[in-house]
Design a protein around this motif. Structure first.
Motif, PDB file in Angstrom:
ATOM      1  N   VAL A   9      27.004  35.753-166.609  1.00 19.19           N
ATOM      2  CA  VAL A   9      27.641  34.783-167.488  1.00 19.19           C
ATOM      3  C   VAL A   9      28.828  35.502-168.115  1.00 19.19           C
ATOM      4  N   ILE A  10      30.016  34.947-167.895  1.00 17.63           N
ATOM      5  CA  ILE A  10      31.241  35.605-168.356  1.00 17.63           C
ATOM      6  C   ILE A  10      32.049  34.625-169.203  1.00 17.63           C
ATOM      7  N   ASP A  11      32.674  35.146-170.227  1.00 20.71           N
ATOM      8  CA  ASP A  11      33.522  34.359-171.125  1.00 20.71           C
ATOM      9  C   ASP A  11      34.654  33.708-170.329  1.00 20.71           C
ATOM     10  N   GLU A  12      34.595  32.392-170.225  1.00 23.54           N
ATOM     11  CA  GLU A  12      35.566  31.649-169.424  1.00 23.54           C
ATOM     12  C   GLU A  12      36.967  31.648-170.019  1.00 23.54           C
ATOM     13  N   THR A  13      37.119  32.051-171.278  1.00 21.90           N
ATOM     14  CA  THR A  13      38.435  32.030-171.918  1.00 21.90           C
ATOM     15  C   THR A  13      39.237  33.309-171.650  1.00 21.90           C
ATOM     16  N   LEU A  14      38.622  34.280-171.022  1.00 27.97           N
ATOM     17  CA  LEU A  14      39.319  35.537-170.726  1.00 27.97           C
ATOM     18  C   LEU A  14      40.358  35.329-169.638  1.00 27.97           C
ATOM     19  N   PRO A  15      41.409  36.148-169.620  1.00 32.62           N
ATOM     20  CA  PRO A  15      42.347  36.117-168.492  1.00 32.62           C
ATOM     21  C   PRO A  15      41.630  36.518-167.201  1.00 32.62           C
ATOM     22  N   ALA A  16      42.150  36.069-166.077  1.00 35.77           N
ATOM     23  CA  ALA A  16      41.514  36.304-164.770  1.00 35.77           C
ATOM     24  C   ALA A  16      41.238  37.787-164.526  1.00 35.77           C
ATOM     25  N   GLY A  17      42.149  38.650-164.874  1.00 30.26           N
ATOM     26  CA  GLY A  17      41.954  40.083-164.655  1.00 30.26           C
ATOM     27  C   GLY A  17      40.779  40.635-165.435  1.00 30.26           C
ATOM     28  N   MET A  18      40.606  40.180-166.664  1.00 29.73           N
ATOM     29  CA  MET A  18      39.479  40.647-167.480  1.00 29.73           C
ATOM     30  C   MET A  18      38.160  40.068-166.974  1.00 29.73           C
ATOM     31  N   ILE A  19      38.185  38.836-166.460  1.00 30.74           N
ATOM     32  CA  ILE A  19      36.978  38.259-165.860  1.00 30.74           C
ATOM     33  C   ILE A  19      36.568  39.090-164.649  1.00 30.74           C
ATOM     34  N   ALA A  20      37.537  39.416-163.804  1.00 28.11           N
ATOM     35  CA  ALA A  20      37.247  40.216-162.613  1.00 28.11           C
ATOM     36  C   ALA A  20      36.722  41.598-163.003  1.00 28.11           C
ATOM     37  N   ASN A  21      37.338  42.223-163.998  1.00 33.88           N
ATOM     38  CA  ASN A  21      36.905  43.541-164.458  1.00 33.88           C
ATOM     39  C   ASN A  21      35.490  43.488-165.028  1.00 33.88           C
ATOM     40  N   THR A  22      35.202  42.464-165.800  1.00 35.66           N
ATOM     41  CA  THR A  22      33.870  42.305-166.384  1.00 35.66           C
ATOM     42  C   THR A  22      32.826  42.152-165.280  1.00 35.66           C
ATOM     43  N   ALA A  23      33.109  41.309-164.296  1.00 34.23           N
ATOM     44  CA  ALA A  23      32.172  41.108-163.186  1.00 34.23           C
ATOM     45  C   ALA A  23      31.961  42.412-162.419  1.00 34.23           C
ATOM     46  N   ALA A  24      33.026  43.168-162.205  1.00 33.52           N
ATOM     47  CA  ALA A  24      32.910  44.436-161.477  1.00 33.52           C
ATOM     48  C   ALA A  24      32.029  45.423-162.241  1.00 33.52           C
ATOM     49  N   ILE A  25      32.240  45.543-163.532  1.00 33.26           N
ATOM     50  CA  ILE A  25      31.454  46.477-164.341  1.00 33.26           C
ATOM     51  C   ILE A  25      29.985  46.068-164.357  1.00 33.26           C
ATOM     52  N   LEU A  26      29.725  44.784-164.563  1.00 32.63           N
ATOM     53  CA  LEU A  26      28.344  44.312-164.556  1.00 32.63           C
ATOM     54  C   LEU A  26      27.696  44.579-163.199  1.00 32.63           C
ATOM     55  N   GLY A  27      28.425  44.316-162.116  1.00 32.49           N
ATOM     56  CA  GLY A  27      27.896  44.516-160.770  1.00 32.49           C
ATOM     57  C   GLY A  27      27.607  45.970-160.441  1.00 32.49           C
ATOM     58  N   GLU A 110      24.242  45.638-183.784  1.00 31.43           N
ATOM     59  CA  GLU A 110      24.270  44.639-182.722  1.00 31.43           C
ATOM     60  C   GLU A 110      24.946  43.363-183.186  1.00 31.43           C
ATOM     61  N   SER A 111      24.777  43.009-184.427  1.00 32.86           N
ATOM     62  CA  SER A 111      25.356  41.771-184.954  1.00 32.86           C
ATOM     63  C   SER A 111      26.881  41.771-184.909  1.00 32.86           C
ATOM     64  N   ALA A 112      27.494  42.943-184.843  1.00 36.97           N
ATOM     65  CA  ALA A 112      28.950  43.037-184.814  1.00 36.97           C
ATOM     66  C   ALA A 112      29.517  42.951-183.401  1.00 36.97           C
ATOM     67  N   LEU A 113      28.664  43.061-182.381  1.00 38.89           N
ATOM     68  CA  LEU A 113      29.152  43.052-181.000  1.00 38.89           C
ATOM     69  C   LEU A 113      29.513  41.639-180.562  1.00 38.89           C
ATOM     70  N   GLN A 114      30.635  41.522-179.904  1.00 37.62           N
ATOM     71  CA  GLN A 114      31.060  40.267-179.295  1.00 37.62           C
ATOM     72  C   GLN A 114      30.965  40.458-177.788  1.00 37.62           C
ATOM     73  N   TYR A 115      30.035  39.770-177.167  1.00 30.78           N
ATOM     74  CA  TYR A 115      29.800  39.936-175.737  1.00 30.78           C
ATOM     75  C   TYR A 115      30.798  39.113-174.933  1.00 30.78           C
ATOM     76  N   ILE A 116      31.350  39.743-173.898  1.00 32.03           N
ATOM     77  CA  ILE A 116      32.268  39.018-173.011  1.00 32.03           C
ATOM     78  C   ILE A 116      31.615  38.740-171.662  1.00 32.03           C
ATOM     79  N   GLY A 117      30.476  39.363-171.427  1.00 28.78           N
ATOM     80  CA  GLY A 117      29.740  39.103-170.197  1.00 28.78           C
ATOM     81  C   GLY A 117      28.347  39.681-170.259  1.00 28.78           C
ATOM     82  N   VAL A 118      27.448  39.035-169.499  1.00 22.98           N
ATOM     83  CA  VAL A 118      26.082  39.522-169.396  1.00 22.98           C
ATOM     84  C   VAL A 118      25.569  39.205-167.993  1.00 22.98           C
ATOM     85  N   ALA A 119      24.855  40.144-167.409  1.00 25.86           N
ATOM     86  CA  ALA A 119      24.198  39.927-166.120  1.00 25.86           C
ATOM     87  C   ALA A 119      22.696  39.948-166.375  1.00 25.86           C
TER      88      ALA A 119
END
Length: 138
Positions: A9-27, A110-119
């Motif tokens: 699950v990835i933040d849909e408001t991110l730019p395409a490059g950050m979405i791709a980077n997030t998916a790569a890191i999670l993977g 933990e309450s201060a973290l803003q998650y941009i993606g989770v696998a």
């Protein structure tokens, strides 16, 4: 593996490059944590070898920062302790080195973290309970 499921699950408001980077890191992290999900290396007809890839699809779902935060909070509950979870936060994304990440994470509640993606990987019923109504990120 039939009763197992893995989603991102990835933040849909991110730019395409950050979405791709997030998916790569999670993977990459999932591959390290669950190496049995990666199939054997294969050889094409010409005799060239190709490294094995994951043996089943991993849908990438669209989420908002609030939705991802809610999902992450639920994943700390005992009902979901058997799931494999990889999260990626704004804190992690903003670090230049792993040492910086370790140091900053150790000081962040933990309450201060803003998650941009989770696998999330594990029993299909539990993964669906958390993400079954979410749509694909396109």
């Amino acid at each position: 593996m039939q009763n197992e499921k893995c989603v991102m699950v990835i933040d849909e408001t991110l730019p395409a490059g950050m979405i791709a980077n997030t998916a790569a890191i999670l993977g990459i992290t999932l591959g390290k944590k669950l190496p049995e999900m990666v199939g054997a290396d294969v050889t094409d007809q010409s005799g060239n070898e190709h490294l094995g890839i994951i043996e089943f699809p991993v849908p990438i779902l669209r989420g908002s920062p609030e939705m991802i935060k809610q999902i992450r909070e639920k994943l700390y509950q005992s009902d979901f302790q058997d799931l494999t979870v990889v999260d990626f936060s704004d804190l992690a994304q903003g670090c230049r080195t792993y040492d910086e990440f370790v140091e900053k994470m150790g000081r962040a509640p933990e309450s201060a973290l803003q998650y941009i993606g989770v696998a999330i990987c594990g029993p299909k019923k539990k993964v669906n309970k958390l993400t079954g109504s979410m749509s694909l990120l396109r």
